[in-house]
Design a protein around this motif. Structure first.
Motif, PDB file in Angstrom:
ATOM      1  N   GLU A   1      11.527  14.407 -22.321  1.00  0.00           N
ATOM      2  CA  GLU A   1      10.707  13.597 -23.222  1.00  0.00           C
ATOM      3  C   GLU A   1      11.233  12.161 -23.268  1.00  0.00           C
ATOM      4  OE1 GLU A   1       8.985  13.904 -27.767  1.00  0.00           O
ATOM      5  OE2 GLU A   1      10.507  15.316 -27.097  1.00  0.00           O
ATOM      6  N   GLY A   2      10.320  11.216 -23.117  1.00  0.00           N
ATOM      7  CA  GLY A   2      10.712   9.804 -23.197  1.00  0.00           C
ATOM      8  C   GLY A   2      11.296   9.229 -21.917  1.00  0.00           C
ATOM      9  N   PHE A   3      11.447  10.040 -20.882  1.00  0.00           N
ATOM     10  CA  PHE A   3      12.058   9.544 -19.643  1.00  0.00           C
ATOM     11  C   PHE A   3      11.053   8.697 -18.863  1.00  0.00           C
ATOM     12  CE2 PHE A   3      13.012  10.426 -15.014  1.00  0.00           C
ATOM     13  CZ  PHE A   3      14.087   9.548 -14.938  1.00  0.00           C
ATOM     14  N   LYS A   4      11.423   7.431 -18.640  1.00  0.00           N
ATOM     15  CA  LYS A   4      10.610   6.530 -17.807  1.00  0.00           C
ATOM     16  C   LYS A   4      11.514   6.020 -16.694  1.00  0.00           C
ATOM     17  CE  LYS A   4       7.315   5.180 -21.344  1.00  0.00           C
ATOM     18  NZ  LYS A   4       6.758   4.117 -22.189  1.00  0.00           N
ATOM     19  N   PRO A   5      11.292   6.461 -15.461  1.00  0.00           N
ATOM     20  CA  PRO A   5      12.210   6.115 -14.372  1.00  0.00           C
ATOM     21  C   PRO A   5      12.246   4.612 -14.100  1.00  0.00           C
ATOM     22  CG  PRO A   5      10.637   7.800 -13.688  1.00  0.00           C
ATOM     23  CD  PRO A   5      10.180   7.297 -15.000  1.00  0.00           C
ATOM     24  N   GLU A   6      13.382   4.178 -13.574  1.00  0.00           N
ATOM     25  CA  GLU A   6      13.550   2.778 -13.166  1.00  0.00           C
ATOM     26  C   GLU A   6      13.221   2.620 -11.680  1.00  0.00           C
ATOM     27  OE1 GLU A   6      14.291   0.042 -15.028  1.00  0.00           O
ATOM     28  OE2 GLU A   6      13.915   1.455 -16.656  1.00  0.00           O
ATOM     29  N   TYR A   7      12.663   3.635 -11.087  1.00  0.00           N
ATOM     30  CA  TYR A   7      12.399   3.611  -9.644  1.00  0.00           C
ATOM     31  C   TYR A   7      11.119   4.392  -9.354  1.00  0.00           C
ATOM     32  CZ  TYR A   7      14.491   8.201 -10.241  1.00  0.00           C
ATOM     33  OH  TYR A   7      14.757   9.470 -10.687  1.00  0.00           O
ATOM     34  N   GLU A   8      10.620   4.237  -8.141  1.00  0.00           N
ATOM     35  CA  GLU A   8       9.374   4.863  -7.707  1.00  0.00           C
ATOM     36  C   GLU A   8       9.693   5.912  -6.650  1.00  0.00           C
ATOM     37  OE1 GLU A   8       5.451   5.120  -8.359  1.00  0.00           O
ATOM     38  OE2 GLU A   8       6.362   3.256  -9.045  1.00  0.00           O
ATOM     39  N   SER A   9       9.070   7.081  -6.718  1.00  0.00           N
ATOM     40  CA  SER A   9       9.274   8.081  -5.658  1.00  0.00           C
ATOM     41  C   SER A   9       8.774   7.502  -4.331  1.00  0.00           C
ATOM     42  CB  SER A   9       8.522   9.379  -5.974  1.00  0.00           C
ATOM     43  OG  SER A   9       7.148   9.259  -5.654  1.00  0.00           O
ATOM     44  N   THR A  10       9.335   7.977  -3.234  1.00  0.00           N
ATOM     45  CA  THR A  10       8.937   7.449  -1.920  1.00  0.00           C
ATOM     46  C   THR A  10       7.445   7.653  -1.670  1.00  0.00           C
ATOM     47  OG1 THR A  10      11.134   7.777  -1.008  1.00  0.00           O
ATOM     48  CG2 THR A  10       9.330   7.652   0.575  1.00  0.00           C
ATOM     49  N   ILE A  11       6.929   8.824  -2.031  1.00  0.00           N
ATOM     50  CA  ILE A  11       5.512   9.103  -1.753  1.00  0.00           C
ATOM     51  C   ILE A  11       4.592   8.191  -2.545  1.00  0.00           C
ATOM     52  CG2 ILE A  11       3.688  10.815  -2.178  1.00  0.00           C
ATOM     53  CD1 ILE A  11       5.482  12.878  -0.965  1.00  0.00           C
ATOM     54  N   THR A  12       4.868   8.011  -3.842  1.00  0.00           N
ATOM     55  CA  THR A  12       3.986   7.125  -4.618  1.00  0.00           C
ATOM     56  C   THR A  12       4.140   5.682  -4.119  1.00  0.00           C
ATOM     57  OG1 THR A  12       5.670   7.142  -6.382  1.00  0.00           O
ATOM     58  CG2 THR A  12       3.742   8.542  -6.694  1.00  0.00           C
ATOM     59  N   GLN A  13       5.365   5.285  -3.751  1.00  0.00           N
ATOM     60  CA  GLN A  13       5.563   3.943  -3.201  1.00  0.00           C
ATOM     61  C   GLN A  13       4.740   3.751  -1.924  1.00  0.00           C
ATOM     62  OE1 GLN A  13       7.581   1.426  -4.783  1.00  0.00           O
ATOM     63  NE2 GLN A  13       6.142   0.340  -3.466  1.00  0.00           N
ATOM     64  N   ASN A  14       4.736   4.784  -1.059  1.00  0.00           N
ATOM     65  CA  ASN A  14       3.931   4.727   0.174  1.00  0.00           C
ATOM     66  C   ASN A  14       2.450   4.528  -0.157  1.00  0.00           C
ATOM     67  OD1 ASN A  14       6.212   5.205   1.696  1.00  0.00           O
ATOM     68  ND2 ASN A  14       5.721   7.332   2.193  1.00  0.00           N
ATOM     69  N   LEU A  15       1.988   5.251  -1.193  1.00  0.00           N
ATOM     70  CA  LEU A  15       0.576   5.154  -1.579  1.00  0.00           C
ATOM     71  C   LEU A  15       0.250   3.773  -2.153  1.00  0.00           C
ATOM     72  CD1 LEU A  15       0.143   8.727  -3.099  1.00  0.00           C
ATOM     73  CD2 LEU A  15      -1.066   7.854  -1.083  1.00  0.00           C
ATOM     74  N   TRP A  16       1.161   3.243  -2.997  1.00  0.00           N
ATOM     75  CA  TRP A  16       0.906   1.899  -3.567  1.00  0.00           C
ATOM     76  C   TRP A  16       0.970   0.844  -2.456  1.00  0.00           C
ATOM     77  CZ3 TRP A  16      -0.832   4.899  -6.588  1.00  0.00           C
ATOM     78  CH2 TRP A  16      -0.180   5.645  -7.556  1.00  0.00           C
ATOM     79  N   ASP A  17       1.891   1.024  -1.500  1.00  0.00           N
ATOM     80  CA  ASP A  17       1.965   0.078  -0.374  1.00  0.00           C
ATOM     81  C   ASP A  17       0.664   0.081   0.434  1.00  0.00           C
ATOM     82  OD1 ASP A  17       4.516  -0.529  -1.148  1.00  0.00           O
ATOM     83  OD2 ASP A  17       5.522   0.596   0.447  1.00  0.00           O
ATOM     84  N   ALA A  18      -0.002   1.250   0.458  1.00  0.00           N
ATOM     85  CA  ALA A  18      -1.274   1.357   1.187  1.00  0.00           C
ATOM     86  C   ALA A  18      -2.448   0.856   0.345  1.00  0.00           C
ATOM     87  CB  ALA A  18      -1.515   2.804   1.600  1.00  0.00           C
ATOM     88  N   GLY A  19      -2.156   0.438  -0.897  1.00  0.00           N
ATOM     89  CA  GLY A  19      -3.208  -0.134  -1.746  1.00  0.00           C
ATOM     90  C   GLY A  19      -3.895   0.841  -2.676  1.00  0.00           C
ATOM     91  N   ALA A  20      -3.371   2.074  -2.791  1.00  0.00           N
ATOM     92  CA  ALA A  20      -3.990   3.062  -3.687  1.00  0.00           C
ATOM     93  C   ALA A  20      -3.774   2.659  -5.151  1.00  0.00           C
ATOM     94  CB  ALA A  20      -3.416   4.449  -3.423  1.00  0.00           C
ATOM     95  N   VAL A  21      -4.554   3.274  -6.028  1.00  0.00           N
ATOM     96  CA  VAL A  21      -4.601   2.890  -7.445  1.00  0.00           C
ATOM     97  C   VAL A  21      -4.165   4.079  -8.303  1.00  0.00           C
ATOM     98  CG1 VAL A  21      -6.219   2.280  -9.302  1.00  0.00           C
ATOM     99  CG2 VAL A  21      -6.463   1.237  -7.028  1.00  0.00           C
ATOM    100  N   MET A  22      -3.271   3.840  -9.284  1.00  0.00           N
ATOM    101  CA  MET A  22      -2.785   4.943 -10.141  1.00  0.00           C
ATOM    102  C   MET A  22      -3.534   4.988 -11.466  1.00  0.00           C
ATOM    103  SD  MET A  22       0.971   6.110 -11.482  1.00  0.00           S
ATOM    104  CE  MET A  22       1.410   4.746 -12.522  1.00  0.00           C
ATOM    105  N   LEU A  23      -4.277   6.073 -11.681  1.00  0.00           N
ATOM    106  CA  LEU A  23      -5.025   6.270 -12.927  1.00  0.00           C
ATOM    107  C   LEU A  23      -4.151   6.861 -14.030  1.00  0.00           C
ATOM    108  CD1 LEU A  23      -8.204   7.806 -11.292  1.00  0.00           C
ATOM    109  CD2 LEU A  23      -8.122   5.596 -12.452  1.00  0.00           C
ATOM    110  N   GLY A  24      -3.050   7.541 -13.633  1.00  0.00           N
ATOM    111  CA  GLY A  24      -2.181   8.159 -14.627  1.00  0.00           C
ATOM    112  C   GLY A  24      -1.495   9.386 -14.073  1.00  0.00           C
ATOM    113  N   LYS A  25      -0.792  10.095 -14.972  1.00  0.00           N
ATOM    114  CA  LYS A  25      -0.009  11.271 -14.576  1.00  0.00           C
ATOM    115  C   LYS A  25      -0.748  12.537 -14.998  1.00  0.00           C
ATOM    116  CE  LYS A  25       3.624  10.632 -12.948  1.00  0.00           C
ATOM    117  NZ  LYS A  25       4.931  10.240 -13.453  1.00  0.00           N
TER     118      LYS A  25
END
Length: 495
Positions: A96-120
Motif C-alpha cells: 500500500e502506498g508504494f510508488k516506484p522511482e523507476y519504470e519496468s523494462t516492458i512498460t518503458q519499451n511500450l512508452w518508448d514506442a509511443g503507447a499511452v497509459m490509461l492506468g493500472k
C-alpha cells in the motif's frame, strides 16, 4: 466517440496514420469508457492526465512520420508492473502506498514506442489465483454474463483486470503476466486473445516477482494480429534481467500469412481428462477440424508426464514465491504494522506480514517454506524439479519429431461465478490451470484464442503451444485458427 475504444490496435494504428482520428480522441473515448465501468472493477489506479499527455506526444510523433506501430495506442497495465510515480501494489495491502522511482523494462519499451497509459489493472494478489478474488482492491468482474442469468462471473486470474478491461472495450489492449496460465486462462474466459511468450523473450525487470523461473509477461489483445504488434514492442533483450534472451526478434506481424499448409499440429492424448465437459471436448474437435481444413497435418502425440505437471507446479511456484516474498517486511517501503511498546524487529515482521498478506498468499508462502525446509527439500522440491525436466523433455521429443505446434483446450470450463468456489477445496481452484501449467514448466510460448461459446453464451478458448522462440510460427497458426473460427461475439453491456 465511445465507439473508438472498440477499435483493435491494427485498426487504430491505420486510422491514426490516415489522419482519420487522433490518439487524443481514442484516449478520451477510453477514459470515458473507464469512468463508466467501475462495476467491472478492472481499473484500480486511473491515470487520465498521464494518458492525455502521452496521447498528445504520440499525435505529434505520428504527424512527423516517425512512429512505431504502438504509437498512440491506449493500454491498461497490470498492477504487477512497476510504473514510475504511479501506485504499483501487486493488488496487495503489504505494498500500500508504494510508488516506484523507476519504470519496468516492458512498460518503458511500450512508452518508448509511443503507447499511452490509461492506468493500472486489477489482478489476484501477487498473481496468486485463477479467479481475481484474492485482490486487495476487491474482485474484478467478467463483462460476460450467462444467458438469462445476472450472476457476476470471474474474468479468470491472475490477469483478471486486464482481461475484463480488454473484453469490455475500456482499453485497446493490456499487459498481463503468466506464471501458470494467468494470461491464457482469463483470455479464454473473456473471449480475447492472450499470448504467453517463450520464457526470456520479455524482460522480467521491474515486474513484481511471484515465481522467477515461471513468470513471463505478454500481451492481452482483441485479436491475434494485435498480439503480434504489441509483442514486437514488449519483447527484446534486457541486460538488467539475467534470464532475458539475446536473440533477434522476428517481425511478428509480417508472419501472419494464415498459410499453415503442411504444418504438423499435435493433439496430446493426455489432455483428454476424465470428466472433461462435453462442450470443451466438442470445441477441441472443431478446432482440430478447422486446422485440418486450413491444410495442416493433424497428428496424435503423447506427453506422458502431463499428469504430474500440476503437483510439480504447486511445489515449485510456492517455493519460489516464499523466497521472493521474503523481501516484504515493512522495513523500507509499503505497509508497516503499528507496534506495541517493547515489540522488536521480529514482531514487526510478523505483524506486518499478518496484516499485509492475504489468505491465499499466506497459504502459498507456507507451502513454499515447507517444501524448502531441510527435511523435505529432496522429497518435494528436488523431485518436482526432476519432474519439470521430464515434462520439458516430453515437449522437446515431440518437437524433434517434426510437430510445429500443439492444440489443446485453454481451460477445463467456461467462466464460473464469483464466490462459487469460495468453500471448495483449494485444489479445485488449482485445477483451472490443468491445461496451462505445462507450458510454463517447459518455458514454451502458448496462446489462447477464442473459438466458440458454450450453451449459456459464454466464450470458450483453445490453446496453441509452440516451439521455443518461434512465436512468429505460433502466431501464424493462431491467426489461421482465429480466421477459421470467426469469433466475433461481444458481451452485452450491463455495467
Amino acid at each position: 466517440m465511445s465507439e473508438l475504444s472498440k477499435l483493435t490496435i491494427a485498426e487504430a494504428r491505420d486510422a491514426m496514420r490516415a489522419g482519420d482520428v487522433t490518439s487524443v480522441e481514442i484516449t478520451e473515448a477510453c477514459v470515458s469508457a473507464i469512468e463508466g465501468a467501475d462495476a467491472l472493477g478492472a481499473f484500480v489506479h486511473k491515470t487520465p492526465e498521464i494518458a492525455l499527455e502521452q496521447a498528445k506526444a504520440a499525435d505529434a510523433r505520428i504527424k512527423s512520420g516517425d512512429a512505431p506501430a504502438m504509437c498512440g495506442i491506449p493500454l491498461g497495465i497490470k498492477d504487477l508492473f512497476c510504473t514510475k510515480g504511479v501506485a504499483s501494489q501487486a493488488a496487495s495491502n503489504i505494498l500500500e502506498g508504494f510508488k516506484p522511482e523507476y519504470e519496468s523494462t516492458i512498460t518503458q519499451n511500450l512508452w518508448d514506442a509511443g503507447a499511452v497509459m490509461l492506468g493500472k489493472l486489477n489482478m489476484d494478489e501477487f498473481a496468486m489465483g485463477s479467479s481475481n478474488e484474492t485482490s486487495a482492491y476487491g474482485n474484478a468482474v467478467n463483462p460476460w454474463k450467462r444467458a438469462g442469468d445476472d450472476a457476476e462471473l470471474t474474468p479468470g486470474g491472475s490477469s483478471g483486470g486486464s482481461a475484463s478491461a480488454v473484453a469490455g472495450d475500456l482499453c485497446l489492449a493490456a499487459t498481463g503476466t503468466d506464471t501458470g496460465g494467468s494470461i491464457r486462462q482469463p483470455a479464454a474466459f473473456t473471449g480475447i486473445t492472450g499470448l504467453k511468450p517463450t520464457y526470456g523473450r520479455c524482460s522480467r525487470w521491474g515486474v513484481v516477482a511471484f515465481a522467477s523461473s515461471l513468470d513471463q509477461a505478454g500481451p492481452m489483445t482483441k485479436t491475434v494480429r494485435d498480439a503480434a504488434i504489441m509483442l514486437q514492442s514488449m519483447a527484446g533483450h534486457d541486460a538488467k534481467d539475467s534470464t532475458s534472451a539475446d536473440l533477434p526478434l522476428p517481425d511478428f506481424e509480417a508472419a501472419l500469412t494464415g498459410d499453415i499448409r503442411g504444418k504438423k499440429i499435435g493433439i496430446p492424448k493426455e489432455y483428454r481428462m476424465d470428466g472433461m465437459p462435453e462442450e470443451i471436448e466438442k470445441l477441441w474437435q472443431e478446432g482440430t477440424e478447422m486446422l485440418r481444413s486450413a491444410g495442416a497435418e493433424i497428428v496424435d502425440i503423447s506427453l506422458p508426464h502431463t499428469k504430474y505437471a500440476l503437483p510439480a507446479y504447486y511445489v515449485i511456484a510456492p517455493a519460489e514465491a516464499s523466497s521472493n516474498l521474503a523481501r516484504y517486511d515493512g522495513v523500507r517501503y509499503g505497509h508497516r504494522a503499528k507496534l506495541a511498546e517493547g515489540d522488536g524487529i521480529e514482531q514487526m515482521y510478523q505483524k506486518t506480514r499478518a496484516e499485509g498478506f492475504g489468505h491465499e498468499v499466506k497459504r502459498r508462502v507456507m507451502i513454499g517454506t515447507y517444501v524448502l525446509s531441510a527435511g523435505f527439500y529432496d522429497a518435494y522440491y528436488n523431485r518436482a524439479r526432476r519432474v519439470r525436466a521430464l515434462i520439458k523433455k516430453d515437449f522437446d521429443d515431440v518437437f524433434a519429431a517434426g510437430v510445429d505446434s500443439i492444440l489443446t483446450p485453454a481451460t477445463p470450463s467456461a467462466a464460473f461465478g464469483l464466490g462459487e468456489m469460495a468453500d471448495a477445496d483449494p485444489v479445485q481452484m488449482y485445477l483451472n490451470d490443468v491445461f496451462t501449467v505445462t507450458v510454463n514448466l517447459a518455458g514454451l510460448p502458448g496462446i489462447a484464442v477464442p473459438t466458440g461459446v458454450n450453451a449459456h453464451g459464454l466464450p470458450l478458448g483453445l490453446q496453441l503451444i509452440g516451439r521455443p522462440w518461434q512465436e512468429d510460427e505460433l502466431l501464424n497458426a493462431a491467426y489461421a485458427l482465429e480466421s477459421a473460427a470467426g469469433f466475433v461475439s461481444k458481451p452485452a453491456k450491463w455495467w
